[in-house]
Design an enzyme around this catalytic site. Structure first.
Site, PDB file in Angstrom:
ATOM      1  N   HIS A 173       0.875  -1.186   0.000  1.00  0.00           N
ATOM      2  CA  HIS A 173       0.000   0.000   0.000  1.00  0.00           C
ATOM      3  C   HIS A 173       0.906   1.228   0.000  1.00  0.00           C
ATOM      4  O   HIS A 173       1.958   1.221   0.668  1.00  0.00           O
ATOM      5  CB  HIS A 173      -0.859   0.066   1.277  1.00  0.00           C
ATOM      6  N   CYS A 267      -2.312   2.899   9.126  1.00  0.00           N
ATOM      7  CA  CYS A 267      -3.324   1.955   8.640  1.00  0.00           C
ATOM      8  C   CYS A 267      -4.550   1.936   9.554  1.00  0.00           C
ATOM      9  O   CYS A 267      -5.654   1.634   9.112  1.00  0.00           O
ATOM     10  CB  CYS A 267      -2.773   0.533   8.593  1.00  0.00           C
TER      11      CYS A 267
HETATM   12  N1  ARG Z   1      -3.693  -7.071   6.570  1.00  0.00           N
HETATM   13  C1  ARG Z   1      -4.123  -5.885   5.910  1.00  0.00           C
HETATM   14  C2  ARG Z   1      -4.079  -6.085   4.406  1.00  0.00           C
HETATM   15  O1  ARG Z   1      -3.214  -6.763   3.924  1.00  0.00           O
HETATM   16  C3  ARG Z   1      -3.285  -4.726   6.332  1.00  0.00           C
HETATM   17  C4  ARG Z   1      -3.764  -3.403   5.819  1.00  0.00           C
HETATM   18  C5  ARG Z   1      -2.864  -2.266   6.127  1.00  0.00           C
HETATM   19  N2  ARG Z   1      -3.458  -1.017   5.800  1.00  0.00           N
HETATM   20  C6  ARG Z   1      -2.814   0.019   5.236  1.00  0.00           C
HETATM   21  N3  ARG Z   1      -3.455   1.135   5.143  1.00  0.00           N
HETATM   22  N4  ARG Z   1      -1.632  -0.097   4.728  1.00  0.00           N
HETATM   23  O2  ARG Z   1      -4.889  -5.588   3.672  1.00  0.00           O
END
Ligand code: ARG
Length: 284
Positions: A173, A267
């Site tokens: 991300h 996150c």
């Molecule tokens: N386990 C989640 C996923 O893989 C983590 C999300 C993290 N969120 C972020 N905004 N980077 O989607």
């Protein structure tokens, strides 16, 4: 000694968060997640409370959305939607495990009476990949969000969109590889971007802080800035020093349990940017 810029928090922020009541790591959709590794849910919850407390102690407001059983990643509120200028663009998750979260977040915004809510036709993981940068929107793609979300973003928010390809699966991300500190300043991990992305960032920001491997690898960039205070993972000691030297005020937090799911403080946080505010706010 060189002069450091005076960093200012322009206004109090409102953040949406979701308690990690049902948090676990039971599937693996990014390289950080290992369902065989135990998660201490009680500790995750205390760490999350301390994060919320850190925001409040900086004068910001924390709103919460009720967590839903069976959605262990719902704690990562940043992915739930995009909110700029009071306008909400719904998320559309790539992985089936997270898809029901989109509706839960949309329901929350509808109940709260947000007047402009748009459901997205394109896979996008909210502000995990869509990052407001004051005069423009940065849009990460390559692992989760589709590049083509840029058309929706341009039309809905009437802001220029800078698409950035992510190339390292650990930084899946955009908010794991870059933090906007204010409208002119960002910190980022160059190796997570391709050459075009690095060039676009160098053109957009007047000040770019390059983060070292060891800070990126603890998701140090998953931080939240109000223009002055930067809530940042405490493990990112090098980044914390860089922020101080640049005149920011780091506020260190430990989210070790959430890191097991590939998440950090940013996150867990969705900024609710009110209308009329976003253009002036500049910050994250
Ligand atoms: N386990 C989640 C996923 O893989 C983590 C999300 C993290 N969120 C972020 N905004 N980077 O989607």
């Amino acid at each position: 000694m060189t002069d450091t810029k005076l960093r200012v928090c322009t206004h109090a922020r409102t953040y949406l968060m979701c308690r990690p009541e049902h948090f676990t790591v039971e599937y693996a959709i990014n390289p950080w997640m290992d369902p065989a590794k135990p998660v201490d849910v009680a500790l995750a919850s205390r760490q999350w409370e301390r994060l919320a407390e850190a925001f409040r102690s900086l004068g910001h407001t924390v709103e919460t959305i009720p967590p839903k059983p069976g959605l262990p990643d719902m704690v990562f509120a940043a992915n739930g939607a995009t909110v700029i200028d009071g306008k909400v663009l719904g998320a559309k998750f790539r992985h089936p495990e997270r898809q029901p979260e989109a509706g839960a977040y949309l329901t929350w915004f509808r109940r709260r009476g947000y007047p402009q809510i748009r459901e997205s036709a394109v896979v996008n993981e909210g502000e995990g990949d869509i990052v407001f940068a004051g005069r423009a929107i940065l849009s990460g793609y390559g692992f989760r969000t589709e590049r083509s979300v840029r058309e929706e973003l341009t039309e809905f928010y009437r802001l220029p969109v800078i698409s950035l390809r992510l190339v390292d699966p650990r930084f899946y991300h955009l908010d794991t590889a870059l933090v906007v500190l204010d409208a002119d300043t960002a910190a980022y991990y160059p190796a997570a971007f391709d050459d075009a992305g690095k060039a676009a960032l160098a053109t957009h920001f007047t000040e770019l802080i390059e983060v070292k491997d060891e800070d990126a690898e603890v998701l140090g960039l998953n931080a939240i800035s109000d223009g002055r205070n930067v809530v940042v993972p405490e493990q990112a000691t090098g980044l914390i020093s860089q922020l101080k030297s640049a005149g920011f005020q780091p506020v260190a937090v430990n989210l070790s349990e959430l890191l097991k799911a590939g998440g950090g403080p940013k996150c867990c946080t969705l900024e609710l940017r009110q209308s009329g505010r976003s253009k002036a706010s500049g910050g994250a």
